[in-house]
Design an enzyme around this catalytic site. Structure first.
Site, PDB file in Angstrom:
ATOM      1  N   GLU A  21       0.917  -1.100  -0.062  1.00  0.00           N
ATOM      2  CA  GLU A  21      -0.109  -0.013  -0.104  1.00  0.00           C
ATOM      3  C   GLU A  21       0.890   1.134   0.080  1.00  0.00           C
ATOM      4  O   GLU A  21       1.741   1.171   0.743  1.00  0.00           O
ATOM      5  CB  GLU A  21      -0.991  -0.064   1.003  1.00  0.00           C
ATOM      6  CG  GLU A  21      -1.694   1.395   1.352  1.00  0.00           C
ATOM      7  CD  GLU A  21      -2.860   1.206   2.432  1.00  0.00           C
ATOM      8  OE1 GLU A  21      -3.775   0.419   2.204  1.00  0.00           O
ATOM      9  OE2 GLU A  21      -2.900   2.147   3.396  1.00  0.00           O
ATOM     10  N   TYR A 153     -11.556  -5.246  11.046  1.00  0.00           N
ATOM     11  CA  TYR A 153     -11.077  -4.639  11.994  1.00  0.00           C
ATOM     12  C   TYR A 153     -10.966  -5.876  13.042  1.00  0.00           C
ATOM     13  O   TYR A 153     -11.809  -6.059  13.839  1.00  0.00           O
ATOM     14  CB  TYR A 153     -12.031  -3.537  12.486  1.00  0.00           C
ATOM     15  CG  TYR A 153     -11.863  -2.370  11.470  1.00  0.00           C
ATOM     16  CD1 TYR A 153     -11.081  -1.267  11.663  1.00  0.00           C
ATOM     17  CD2 TYR A 153     -12.951  -2.310  10.461  1.00  0.00           C
ATOM     18  CE1 TYR A 153     -11.014  -0.213  10.618  1.00  0.00           C
ATOM     19  CE2 TYR A 153     -13.113  -1.215   9.530  1.00  0.00           C
ATOM     20  CZ  TYR A 153     -12.064  -0.122   9.589  1.00  0.00           C
ATOM     21  OH  TYR A 153     -12.239   0.523   8.768  1.00  0.00           O
ATOM     22  N   TYR A 276       1.545  -2.166   4.754  1.00  0.00           N
ATOM     23  CA  TYR A 276       1.474  -0.976   4.602  1.00  0.00           C
ATOM     24  C   TYR A 276       2.853  -0.204   4.583  1.00  0.00           C
ATOM     25  O   TYR A 276       3.502  -0.473   5.541  1.00  0.00           O
ATOM     26  CB  TYR A 276       0.590  -0.388   6.077  1.00  0.00           C
ATOM     27  CG  TYR A 276      -0.703  -0.790   6.079  1.00  0.00           C
ATOM     28  CD1 TYR A 276      -1.568  -0.231   5.338  1.00  0.00           C
ATOM     29  CD2 TYR A 276      -1.009  -1.810   6.961  1.00  0.00           C
ATOM     30  CE1 TYR A 276      -3.026  -0.752   5.192  1.00  0.00           C
ATOM     31  CE2 TYR A 276      -2.313  -2.257   7.026  1.00  0.00           C
ATOM     32  CZ  TYR A 276      -3.386  -1.580   6.338  1.00  0.00           C
ATOM     33  OH  TYR A 276      -4.601  -2.063   6.396  1.00  0.00           O
TER      34      TYR A 276
END
Length: 597
Positions: A21, A153, A276
């Site tokens: 990402e 989540y 990430y």
């Protein structure tokens, strides 16, 4: 290709897979550098990359531009984030159309965070309130065209009353048409593994990709985990406390921790990982190396250049070599070729073969940075020294290259190129001869497994008229060498008897025709020469017009030739450079001195 299909393929093959990402940088230079980093990191073999959409849609235009360029120009399978925050349906429609137009088939549908300065999330007029609404709308408008991902989540969403409500909403997003789930960051792998089991028990069967955020520095880690209310196990806090002031030690620990987390997750039967990256490269690379994750060669390099993933360019399998180092410029120039869908090189003869655009004649770096890097050349020898420094890796760019470093295959001829530049051959493009290297070779390989690839030695450079005449006399009897040389005015010199394409790269693969992905031919070369000479003008503009550096650069632009040379005997590894070494070159600084006086 859809991410959902890529995941299915990886799972069927029983191999680990991963994705990266990135977020939109704040500066123009940052954007260009991100493209370079994304392309370089794509060699690590991710199944896809994704681009975030900032809170409030503040970077929406840049996100769509990044996605379009990554997809169309650099051939990176891309997933576009799309949020509901400050996004009425009209803007959603524009973003989805832009994604489809560039060939992107993947959307990560999110509600998004509240706009800056706003504590509570409120939907805008004619907008959506939940990610599930966005998923449903995309399916309604585009059917199965897009592969749609949603967020999960493991520690529940901050707005959910409890874990049970959070599972309910995740299941609803999947029922509305989501194909896969990417999770929020976490640092407790046991918590994540149990959460996945809970998802499966509730009928959430789509792939779930754990979001792995390597710890890059202590301050950033502390802020991010506090913002997301992420649970940090005591053993991580205890490990970080004594080294928190040592940035390198923290980064090293972050790599070690991520490797351990991924191993625990993989041991639980989960093969996919979403990193990430925070737009950084080293930690992610070290993690993949530590895990011994190696992507299939086809994922990394199907052709010597990254094919565009734009739908209208999906059949393109041949490119002129001249734009090898200026990829975006080539894509932009050829975007409107009227017969382009068949993907063949020959369409360069189309009247739609593009004119130079703003990008094509621009320097890669701002003027201040260019002055610091290139200095104030006083004669052609100073210019040649800059080209040699680039070949040796001592400066990060020259105007004719989008790359901040040379291609790996150029390492074998790096010193040779530097020596040629010092003799007055200002090189801007090259490739060594390759005679039947296996297609999985780490340096020269490309294409499907169990094949062989070939290259003719190729060199492109600027040369003074006097040295060109000497070079042409030397190669008159070299039957294996063909060349095209042209000056800014368009005066063409060549010994080629054929205006058609000369394949300089090709591959032989099981059950396929011979693939010729890189060619030299006169039509494209004459179009490229306009851009190549204009870059001298762009360089000279960073200096005051009456100064010596400007005069030197403009004199080279106005008088010198651009030449490309192909040594057609690909079995003669040193033939091209042996011929060049045998040519006596004149003193370029002395030749040009009279014109500067």
């Amino acid at each position: 290709m859809k991410i959902s299909d890529k995941i299915i393929r990886a799972e069927e093959e029983g191999r680990p897979f991963w994705s990266f990402e990135y977020f939109p940088p704040k500066t123009t230079a940052g954007v260009q550098n991100l493209f370079e980093r994304m392309e370089r990191m794509y060699n690590l073999g991710p199944e896809f990359v994704d681009i975030t959409w900032n809170a409030g849609g503040t970077s929406s235009d840049l996100t769509t531009e990044l996605v379009a360029t990554a997809q169309s120009v650099y051939g990176l399978e891309t997933c576009m984030h799309l949020t509901c925050t400050n996004m009425p349906k009209e803007k959603i429609d524009i973003a989805l159309k832009a994604a489809k137009d560039c060939g992107n088939q993947n959307i990560l549908a999110l509600r998004g965070d509240p706009p800056r300065g706003q504590e509570q999330w409120i939907s805008c007029d004619n907008g959506f309130s939940y990610a599930s609404d966005l998923v449903a709308y995309i399916r309604q408008q585009y059917g199965d065209y897009f592969s749609i991902g949603v967020a999960g989540y493991p520690e529940k969403h901050l707005d959910s009353a409890d874990a049970e409500e959070d599972f309910k909403w995740l299941k609803f997003k999947v029922d509305q048409g989501a194909d896969f789930v990417v999770t929020q960051l976490f640092y407790d792998t046991g918590l994540f593994i149990n959460w996945v089991k809970e998802c499966r028990q509730r009928g959430i069967t789509v792939p779930i990709l754990p979001g792995i955020m390597p710890i890059q520095n202590f301050g950033g880690f502390t802020r991010m985990t506090a913002l997301c209310k992420t649970y940090v196990p005591d053993h991580i806090r205890n490990a970080l406390e004594p080294i928190k002031e040592d940035d390198q030690a923290v980064k090293d620990y972050g790599v070690k921790l991520a490797i351990e987390m991924c191993r625990e997750i993989k041991a639980a039967g989960i093969n996919g990982f979403h990193f990430y990256t925070l737009n950084l490269e080293k930690s992610t690379r070290l993690i993949l190396e530590g895990l011994n994750f190696v992507a299939p060669r086809e994922n990394v390099r199907q052709l010597p250049w990254n094919p565009s993933l734009s739908k209208k360019r999906e059949k393109e399998n041949v490119r002129p070599i001249f734009w090898k180092n200026r990829i975006k410029s080539y894509i932009t120039r050829t975007e409107a070729w009227d017969e382009f869908p068949n993907g063949r090189w020959g369409d360069s003869r189309s009247p739609a073969f593009g004119e130079l655009d703003g990008y094509g004649t621009s320097l890669k770096v701002p003027a201040k940075e260019a002055l610091e890097m290139w200095g104030y050349p006083q004669d052609p020898d100073d210019v040649a020294d800059l080209f040699a420094k680039y070949c040796r890796g001592e400066i990060k760019s020259i105007p004719w290259s989008d790359e901040s470093s040379l291609y790996p295959e150029t390492d074998a001829i790096r010193d040779t190129l530097a020596n040629l530049n010092r003799r007055g051959y200002l090189t801007i493009n090259s490739q060594p001869a390759v005679n039947g290297v296996r297609s999985d070779d780490k340096v020269h390989g490309w294409g499907p497994k169990n094949g062989y690839v070939y290259q003719k030695a190729y060199l492109e450079f600027f040369i003074s008229p006097e040295n060109l005449s000497e070079l042409v006399r030397r190669i008159e009897d070299e039957l294996q060498i063909t060349y095209y040389a042209v000056n800014r005015r368009g005066d063409l010199r060549t010994n080629s008897q054929n205006d058609g394409p000369n394949a300089v790269t090709w591959g032989v693969f099981v059950g396929k025709e011979i693939v010729q992905p890189t060619v030299v031919e006169v039509v494209s070369f004459m179009a490229w020469k306009d851009e190549a000479f204009e870059l001298w003008s762009e360089w000279s503009k960073i200096y005051t017009p009456s100064t010596t550096p400007a005069k030197v650069i403009n004199a080279i632009r106005d008088e010198w030739y651009l030449i490309n040379i192909v040594h057609n005997d690909f079995q003669d590894q040193d033939g091209l450079f042996r011929v060049l070494d045998s040519v006596k070159t004149a003193n370029n600084s002395a030749l040009i001195a009279n014109g500067l006086a």
